[in-house]
Design a protein around this motif. Structure first.
Motif, PDB file in Angstrom:
ATOM      1  N   LYS A  87     -55.563 -60.799  56.206  1.00  0.00           N
ATOM      2  CA  LYS A  87     -56.986 -61.012  56.472  1.00  0.00           C
ATOM      3  C   LYS A  87     -57.780 -59.709  56.372  1.00  0.00           C
ATOM      4  CE  LYS A  87     -55.255 -64.950  58.193  1.00  0.00           C
ATOM      5  NZ  LYS A  87     -53.817 -65.292  58.084  1.00  0.00           N
ATOM      6  N   ILE A  88     -57.103 -58.590  56.160  1.00  0.00           N
ATOM      7  CA  ILE A  88     -57.756 -57.286  56.068  1.00  0.00           C
ATOM      8  C   ILE A  88     -57.747 -56.852  54.608  1.00  0.00           C
ATOM      9  CG2 ILE A  88     -57.699 -54.890  56.842  1.00  0.00           C
ATOM     10  CD1 ILE A  88     -56.143 -55.861  59.303  1.00  0.00           C
ATOM     11  N   PRO A  89     -58.894 -56.657  53.966  1.00  0.00           N
ATOM     12  CA  PRO A  89     -58.952 -56.455  52.505  1.00  0.00           C
ATOM     13  C   PRO A  89     -58.006 -55.388  51.966  1.00  0.00           C
ATOM     14  CG  PRO A  89     -61.150 -56.764  53.389  1.00  0.00           C
ATOM     15  CD  PRO A  89     -60.235 -56.712  54.569  1.00  0.00           C
ATOM     16  N   LEU A  90     -57.995 -54.179  52.567  1.00  0.00           N
ATOM     17  CA  LEU A  90     -57.154 -53.109  52.033  1.00  0.00           C
ATOM     18  C   LEU A  90     -55.675 -53.454  52.176  1.00  0.00           C
ATOM     19  CD1 LEU A  90     -56.721 -50.324  50.817  1.00  0.00           C
ATOM     20  CD2 LEU A  90     -56.895 -49.361  53.130  1.00  0.00           C
ATOM     21  N   PHE A  91     -55.256 -53.892  53.361  1.00  0.00           N
ATOM     22  CA  PHE A  91     -53.860 -54.255  53.584  1.00  0.00           C
ATOM     23  C   PHE A  91     -53.464 -55.448  52.720  1.00  0.00           C
ATOM     24  CE2 PHE A  91     -53.948 -52.494  58.203  1.00  0.00           C
ATOM     25  CZ  PHE A  91     -54.058 -51.213  57.673  1.00  0.00           C
ATOM     26  N   LYS A  92     -54.412 -56.350  52.517  1.00  0.00           N
ATOM     27  CA  LYS A  92     -54.166 -57.512  51.676  1.00  0.00           C
ATOM     28  C   LYS A  92     -53.860 -57.093  50.245  1.00  0.00           C
ATOM     29  CE  LYS A  92     -56.626 -61.685  50.108  1.00  0.00           C
ATOM     30  NZ  LYS A  92     -57.871 -62.474  50.282  1.00  0.00           N
ATOM     31  N   LYS A  93     -54.605 -56.105  49.745  1.00  0.00           N
ATOM     32  CA  LYS A  93     -54.378 -55.615  48.386  1.00  0.00           C
ATOM     33  C   LYS A  93     -53.042 -54.887  48.278  1.00  0.00           C
ATOM     34  CE  LYS A  93     -56.568 -52.917  44.711  1.00  0.00           C
ATOM     35  NZ  LYS A  93     -57.761 -52.109  44.314  1.00  0.00           N
ATOM     36  N   LEU A  94     -52.693 -54.122  49.309  1.00  0.00           N
ATOM     37  CA  LEU A  94     -51.437 -53.373  49.307  1.00  0.00           C
ATOM     38  C   LEU A  94     -50.232 -54.271  49.575  1.00  0.00           C
ATOM     39  CD1 LEU A  94     -52.585 -50.237  51.332  1.00  0.00           C
ATOM     40  CD2 LEU A  94     -52.096 -50.339  48.868  1.00  0.00           C
ATOM     41  N   LYS A  95     -50.502 -55.490  50.074  1.00  0.00           N
ATOM     42  CA  LYS A  95     -49.458 -56.455  50.422  1.00  0.00           C
ATOM     43  C   LYS A  95     -48.516 -55.914  51.494  1.00  0.00           C
ATOM     44  CE  LYS A  95     -49.568 -59.223  46.233  1.00  0.00           C
ATOM     45  NZ  LYS A  95     -48.795 -59.912  45.179  1.00  0.00           N
ATOM     46  N   TRP A  96     -49.100 -55.185  52.426  1.00  0.00           N
ATOM     47  CA  TRP A  96     -48.316 -54.728  53.573  1.00  0.00           C
ATOM     48  C   TRP A  96     -48.081 -55.900  54.526  1.00  0.00           C
ATOM     49  CZ3 TRP A  96     -50.997 -49.439  55.067  1.00  0.00           C
ATOM     50  CH2 TRP A  96     -50.646 -48.492  54.088  1.00  0.00           C
ATOM     51  N   ARG A  97     -47.012 -55.763  55.310  1.00  0.00           N
ATOM     52  CA  ARG A  97     -46.675 -56.785  56.291  1.00  0.00           C
ATOM     53  C   ARG A  97     -46.406 -56.108  57.638  1.00  0.00           C
ATOM     54  NH1 ARG A  97     -42.232 -59.608  52.239  1.00  0.00           N
ATOM     55  NH2 ARG A  97     -43.723 -60.177  50.610  1.00  0.00           N
ATOM     56  N   GLU A  98     -46.830 -56.736  58.713  1.00  0.00           N
ATOM     57  CA  GLU A  98     -46.702 -56.157  60.033  1.00  0.00           C
ATOM     58  C   GLU A  98     -45.400 -56.600  60.708  1.00  0.00           C
ATOM     59  OE1 GLU A  98     -47.977 -59.159  59.058  1.00  0.00           O
ATOM     60  OE2 GLU A  98     -49.985 -58.762  59.798  1.00  0.00           O
ATOM     61  N   ALA A  99     -44.854 -55.718  61.545  1.00  0.00           N
ATOM     62  CA  ALA A  99     -43.630 -56.018  62.277  1.00  0.00           C
ATOM     63  C   ALA A  99     -43.693 -55.347  63.637  1.00  0.00           C
ATOM     64  CB  ALA A  99     -42.402 -55.531  61.508  1.00  0.00           C
ATOM     65  N   ILE A 100     -43.089 -55.966  64.632  1.00  0.00           N
ATOM     66  CA  ILE A 100     -43.006 -55.386  65.971  1.00  0.00           C
ATOM     67  C   ILE A 100     -41.597 -55.591  66.504  1.00  0.00           C
ATOM     68  CG2 ILE A 100     -45.452 -55.690  66.522  1.00  0.00           C
ATOM     69  CD1 ILE A 100     -44.674 -58.183  68.113  1.00  0.00           C
ATOM     70  N   SER A 101     -41.206 -54.765  67.467  1.00  0.00           N
ATOM     71  CA  SER A 101     -39.906 -54.939  68.095  1.00  0.00           C
ATOM     72  C   SER A 101     -39.998 -54.573  69.566  1.00  0.00           C
ATOM     73  CB  SER A 101     -38.833 -54.090  67.402  1.00  0.00           C
ATOM     74  OG  SER A 101     -39.025 -52.716  67.680  1.00  0.00           O
ATOM     75  N   PHE A 102     -39.095 -55.132  70.344  1.00  0.00           N
ATOM     76  CA  PHE A 102     -39.020 -54.855  71.776  1.00  0.00           C
ATOM     77  C   PHE A 102     -37.547 -54.849  72.162  1.00  0.00           C
ATOM     78  CE2 PHE A 102     -38.447 -56.438  76.090  1.00  0.00           C
ATOM     79  CZ  PHE A 102     -39.230 -55.546  76.822  1.00  0.00           C
ATOM     80  N   LYS A 103     -37.138 -53.816  72.915  1.00  0.00           N
ATOM     81  CA  LYS A 103     -35.746 -53.695  73.357  1.00  0.00           C
ATOM     82  C   LYS A 103     -35.721 -53.273  74.819  1.00  0.00           C
ATOM     83  CE  LYS A 103     -34.244 -52.377  68.746  1.00  0.00           C
ATOM     84  NZ  LYS A 103     -33.631 -51.359  67.887  1.00  0.00           N
ATOM     85  N   ALA A 104     -34.911 -53.960  75.592  1.00  0.00           N
ATOM     86  CA  ALA A 104     -34.765 -53.633  77.005  1.00  0.00           C
ATOM     87  C   ALA A 104     -33.290 -53.650  77.369  1.00  0.00           C
ATOM     88  CB  ALA A 104     -35.537 -54.620  77.873  1.00  0.00           C
ATOM     89  N   LEU A 105     -32.888 -52.671  78.156  1.00  0.00           N
ATOM     90  CA  LEU A 105     -31.489 -52.528  78.567  1.00  0.00           C
ATOM     91  C   LEU A 105     -31.451 -52.323  80.077  1.00  0.00           C
ATOM     92  CD1 LEU A 105     -28.425 -52.002  78.021  1.00  0.00           C
ATOM     93  CD2 LEU A 105     -29.043 -49.600  77.666  1.00  0.00           C
ATOM     94  N   TYR A 106     -30.806 -53.260  80.759  1.00  0.00           N
ATOM     95  CA  TYR A 106     -30.676 -53.172  82.214  1.00  0.00           C
ATOM     96  C   TYR A 106     -29.205 -53.046  82.559  1.00  0.00           C
ATOM     97  CZ  TYR A 106     -30.838 -54.361  87.175  1.00  0.00           C
ATOM     98  OH  TYR A 106     -30.693 -54.323  88.535  1.00  0.00           O
ATOM     99  N   GLY A 107     -28.862 -52.136  83.463  1.00  0.00           N
ATOM    100  CA  GLY A 107     -27.465 -51.955  83.833  1.00  0.00           C
ATOM    101  C   GLY A 107     -27.319 -51.073  85.043  1.00  0.00           C
ATOM    102  N   GLY A 108     -26.074 -50.678  85.297  1.00  0.00           N
ATOM    103  CA  GLY A 108     -25.823 -49.835  86.450  1.00  0.00           C
ATOM    104  C   GLY A 108     -24.385 -49.377  86.487  1.00  0.00           C
ATOM    105  N   LEU A 109     -24.054 -48.619  87.514  1.00  0.00           N
ATOM    106  CA  LEU A 109     -22.712 -48.058  87.677  1.00  0.00           C
ATOM    107  C   LEU A 109     -22.281 -48.252  89.124  1.00  0.00           C
ATOM    108  CD1 LEU A 109     -20.612 -46.389  85.957  1.00  0.00           C
ATOM    109  CD2 LEU A 109     -21.519 -44.370  87.138  1.00  0.00           C
ATOM    110  N   ARG A 110     -21.149 -48.902  89.319  1.00  0.00           N
ATOM    111  CA  ARG A 110     -20.610 -49.070  90.661  1.00  0.00           C
ATOM    112  C   ARG A 110     -20.104 -47.726  91.195  1.00  0.00           C
ATOM    113  NH1 ARG A 110     -17.887 -52.797  87.730  1.00  0.00           N
ATOM    114  NH2 ARG A 110     -15.880 -51.826  88.292  1.00  0.00           N
ATOM    115  N   SER A 111     -20.044 -47.621  92.476  1.00  0.00           N
ATOM    116  CA  SER A 111     -19.679 -46.342  93.101  1.00  0.00           C
ATOM    117  C   SER A 111     -18.287 -45.893  92.705  1.00  0.00           C
ATOM    118  CB  SER A 111     -19.775 -46.468  94.635  1.00  0.00           C
ATOM    119  OG  SER A 111     -18.876 -47.473  95.115  1.00  0.00           O
ATOM    120  N   GLU A 112     -17.380 -46.831  92.456  1.00  0.00           N
ATOM    121  CA  GLU A 112     -16.006 -46.445  92.118  1.00  0.00           C
ATOM    122  C   GLU A 112     -15.921 -45.735  90.773  1.00  0.00           C
ATOM    123  OE1 GLU A 112     -13.406 -49.887  90.827  1.00  0.00           O
ATOM    124  OE2 GLU A 112     -15.191 -51.020  91.494  1.00  0.00           O
ATOM    125  N   ASN A 113     -16.955 -45.881  89.910  1.00  0.00           N
ATOM    126  CA  ASN A 113     -16.970 -45.213  88.607  1.00  0.00           C
ATOM    127  C   ASN A 113     -17.954 -44.045  88.552  1.00  0.00           C
ATOM    128  OD1 ASN A 113     -15.011 -46.784  87.203  1.00  0.00           O
ATOM    129  ND2 ASN A 113     -16.502 -48.473  87.102  1.00  0.00           N
TER     130      ASN A 113
END
Length: 854
Positions: free
Chosen positions: A756-782
């Motif tokens: 929908k954006i004239p310049l990007f439309k002419k260049l034929k660019w494509r948009e991408a996004i990413s999301f990464k989440a990491l939850y964890g922990g360490l027990r006392s014995e380690n």
């Protein structure tokens, strides 16, 4: 796909690229015809009339004002204009020129009992109170009753033909001295399918199958009676190539909301949400025999979106069924390499009055540039006959595998194909099989393909043995400095049962030799690189390793990965003995059982130190012996088997993986008892016009007390390449845990907003996004702070901690990227959202990777 060349398998991408290059050696004159199509009786413009170069699939349609513009490269001499209810008109044109023609069409009273043209004052397009939209909503609401799922039982025979040809290849090529040996191939031209273009068939495959469907409980069964295809020999994975080409040219179900073609999803013009994205116009009403049909033209609201334009005919009875539909794409569409795409579907009435698909024809013209020079022409034709809706089968018939291939399917004689083909092969097509068989036996062709294979896959074949991969011959890192490596492996030409692989490497900085040796025995007498695998392998490896790095689609000593950011001086020397058993099943469930004895020694700035150790304390070696069991289920998985890796072809089905590892203390000097359980689910989610997401959920738990090298060292990335399966702003060895859960979402909008954006439309660019989440922990014995017998977490030269645990806050990073840059690259701006107080971390980063997308 965590891979420097993703999406399209690299060998298939090379084949297509090589064919495009080969076919572009000549340039032909460009012919342009413009003008207006008008009604001969009242001089009113005719919208959506069809204009094509005679006999070709190269064409266009007139717009709402009847104006057309037909442009293509070739020596065309005639055009044909057609419109339902009118007599077709053929005009002579001068090839290689630009000319303007106003063409009058006269009504054809012999074809039609009734023709009604609906036109009025041109107004702003609206869905509300629009009779064309009301009609399409009726078609949408009746979709279910017009699909095969409406019947309790259904059966039919399907003939499937897929062919590729080089297009616009100059006839003078075969006269050149360098190509004299290939004249038998180059002179096999097809000038009838696309008049004005000379086609040189280079690939053909055929399949004849019987399809059975049961509604309750829903089951499908496909019995394949015959298969036949061109085989390029050892240079390509024939099964993978076939799967990939069929994936590009997927079967078109117009009643499905989304249609997958050329690695992209197109929204069907009769999808539930189609009126939001398409404009519809009533064209004409006709009666053929006893059937009354209404013509409906449709165009995208945005010319760059993954949408079709075309025309359909709908029955004006209680079914509102599609009787015929032609689909094409706008030249401005955000689609790479595809010059033209045409889809034609024909439906025939069943005994109950409902329509079933009788023929599907998909044609696509590929090229490096739009409308100029040579290219690749592909066509997939499917036809259906012997349609039955009362063919009830016992429950036992539907049990077992859904896809069943007859044992003699690939060896059916010529007479079988003559008797069962729905369509006769053209003269040129009929020679493809024998021509390619002759071609692949020619020494000069083999040498050429070996060169291409070496450049792409990195292996140089010497018959029973091949050397490679080439991208590991030279690399560098802080521990070894300048590293040279040479290796190779045996091929099926030596034996299909026994395989050996080896390499030797030398680091000029640490002055150490590294090496690897493995032997594999195939239990099913098939190549270990063919599906389904069933083999036993024993190996020994002495080499360096970055802790926690297990790259899936590229080797760690790949030259391109030698370039890294930040501090990268903590490595391991490893001596690893392994024995593994791998067994895959036809339903894509697999399991592997393994044993590993692993000796780890610190390298570079990494140390294995305990509280109380001084500088004179000898650096210990960590030794473990462990058994492992891994199961994997990838329903309906398709992939391309390359020289090094098996590359999945993304589909909508999830992949489940479960792995259990148990360390045994005292076995072969193993120092620890522990159990490690990890599980993951990965799935590609298609969202039609909003693109697609790759979602991966993973978790792990370690039981037992272990030092940090045996904990989960989370996969970081300090290269400048974007890696989907790694944390791109996390440092090596930065986080460890003994229990964790993670989620990764990588979404491509496929140009939905940029279009929908004239310049990007002419260049034929494509948009991408990413999301990464990491939850964890360490027990006392380690935790080494509470247990001095464990190795202390690494620190830098100033004693500042280098390795951390994930406390109560998950590690999070996100990125926004621009894809399809120069058609090959994706560039991401990555943002690290927390743990910014750690040393040597970056809050922002730019990462890139090469891709091959249509």
């Amino acid at each position: 796909m965590n891979h420097l060349f993703s999406c399209a398998p690299r060998q298939t991408a090379l084949l297509l690229s090589w064919l495009l290059f080969f076919s572009s050696m000549t340039t032909r004159a460009q012919t342009t015809v413009t003008g207006t199509i008008i009604d001969g009786a009242n001089n009113q413009p005719l919208p959506f009339a069809n204009i094509v170069f005679v006999g070709t699939t190269i064409g266009t349609t007139s717009n709402e004002q009847g104006v057309y513009n037909l442009v293509a490269t070739g020596n065309f001499t005639k055009i044909t204009v057609s419109f339902i209810g009118y007599q077709s008109v053929t005009k002579t044109i001068t090839p290689g020129t630009t000319q303007q023609l106003t063409i009058r069409l006269e009504a054809d009273s012999h074809l039609l009992n009734e023709v009604v043209i609906h036109r009025g004052k041109q107004e702003r397009y609206r869905n509300k109170n629009n009779p064309a939209v009301e009609l399409i909503r009726n078609v949408i609401s009746h979709k279910e009753q017009n699909q095969i799922g409406h019947y309790a039982y259904a059966a039919y025979e399907e003939y499937d033909k897929l062919q590729f040809s080089l297009s616009s290849l100059s006839s003078n090529v075969s006269k050149r001295k360098i190509f004299q040996k290939y004249r038998f191939l180059l002179d096999n031209r097809d000038t009838l399918t696309l008049p004005g273009k000379s086609l040189l068939p280079v690939y053909l495959e055929e399949k004849i199958s019987e399809y059975y469907y049961r509604k309750s409980p829903q089951k499908e069964k496909v019995l394949t009676k015959g298969t036949k295809r061109v085989d390029f020999g050892q240079f390509f994975d024939s099964n993978g190539l076939s799967l990939y080409l069929n994936r590009m040219y997927s079967k078109v179900d117009i009643y499905s909301n989304s249609i997958f073609l050329m690695t992209n999803q197109f929204l069907s013009p009769i999808a539930s949400s189609a009126p939001t994205f398409y404009q519809y116009f009533l064209a004409d009403t006709i009666t053929i025999g006893q059937t009354k049909l209404i013509g409906l033209n449709f165009v995208p609201r945005n010319a760059s979106d993954m949408l079709f334009k075309g025309k359909m005919y709908v029955t004006l009875d209680s079914n509102f069924a599609v009787q015929r539909i032609n689909l094409s794409i706008n030249p401005k569409i955000n689609l790479n390499w595809v010059r033209d795409l045409q889809i034609r579907l024909q439906f025939e009435p069943n005994t109950d009055g409902r329509y079933y698909l009788s023929k599907s024809d998909l044609l696509a013209d590929f090229g490096v540039s739009k409308g100029k020079g040579g290219g690749i022409f592909g066509q997939r034709t499917l036809s259906y006959r012997n349609y039955k809706t009362d063919d009830a089968r016992p429950d036992a018939f539907y049990e077992g595998q859904q896809q069943v291939v007859a044992t003699d399917a690939a060896s059916q004689p010529d007479q079988f194909w003559k008797d069962n083909r729905h369509d006769t092969l053209s003269r040129a097509e009929s020679k493809v099989y024998t021509n390619i068989d002759s071609l692949k036996r020619m020494p000069s062709f083999r040498r050429t393909m070996e060169t291409f294979t070496f450049l792409l896959a990195g292996y140089k074949s010497f018959g029973p043995f091949e050397i490679g991969p080439a991208n590991t011959f030279y690399s560098f890192n802080p521990i070894e400095g300048f590293r040279l490596r040479v290796g190779g492996r045996t091929t099926p030409e030596l034996s299909k049962r026994y395989y050996a692989e080896t390499y030797a490497a030398y680091g000029f900085k640490d002055q150490r030799w590294k090496y690897f040796l493995s032997g594999t025995y195939s239990l099913n007498n098939k190549s270990i690189y063919k599906f389904p695998q069933n083999y036993v392998r024993a190996s020994f490896q002495r080499d360096t390793k970055i802790p926690g790095q297990e790259l899936q689609f590229v080797q760690e000593d790949n030259f391109l990965l030698s370039f890294k950011r930040g501090v990268n001086d903590k490595w391991l020397y490893n001596d690893t003995w392994r024995i593994d058993y791998v067994h895959e099943f036809e339903n894509h469930f697999s399991y592997s059982i393994g044993f590993k004895n692993w000796q780890q020694s610190p390298a570079g700035a990494l140390q294995f130190k305990r509280i109380g150790d001084d500088e004179n304390t000898p650096t210990p070696t960590l030794t473990t012996s462990e058994f492992s069991l891994e199961t994997r289920w990838a329903p309906n998985e398709q992939f391309y088997q390359g020289k090094i890796y098996r590359v999945p072809i993304a589909n909508r089905y999830p992949v489940f993986t479960l792995r259990f590892t148990a360390g045994i203390k005292g076995l072969l000097q193993s120092q620890y008892n522990y159990q490690n359980l990890t599980a993951s689910i990965s799935k590609r989610v298609f969202l039609s016009q909003l693109g697609y997401s790759t979602v991966t959920v993973q978790g792990g738990y370690i039981l037992g007390q272990v030092p940090f090298p045996l904990l989960n060292i989370h996969r970081a990335n300090q290269t400048y390449a974007y890696q989907i399966n790694s944390y791109n702003l996390m440092n090596f060895l930065e986080f460890v845990s003994d229990h964790y859960a993670s989620v990764s979402i990588d979404h491509s909008f496929n140009g939905f907003f940029f279009n929908k954006i004239p310049l990007f439309k002419k260049l034929k660019w494509r948009e991408a996004i990413s999301f990464k989440a990491l939850y964890g922990g360490l027990r006392s014995e380690n935790d080494p702070a509470q247990h001095p017998s464990l190795y202390q977490f690494p620190v830098d030269a100033l004693g500042v901690p280098y390795t951390y645990t994930l406390n109560k806050t998950p590690y999070i990073e996100a990125s926004a990227g621009i894809a399809n840059v120069l058609k090959f690259f994706r560039i991401d701006l990555v943002k690290r959202l927390n743990y910014l107080d750690h040393p040597n971390v970056s809050q922002w980063g730019i990462r890139t990777r090469a891709t091959f997308d249509f």
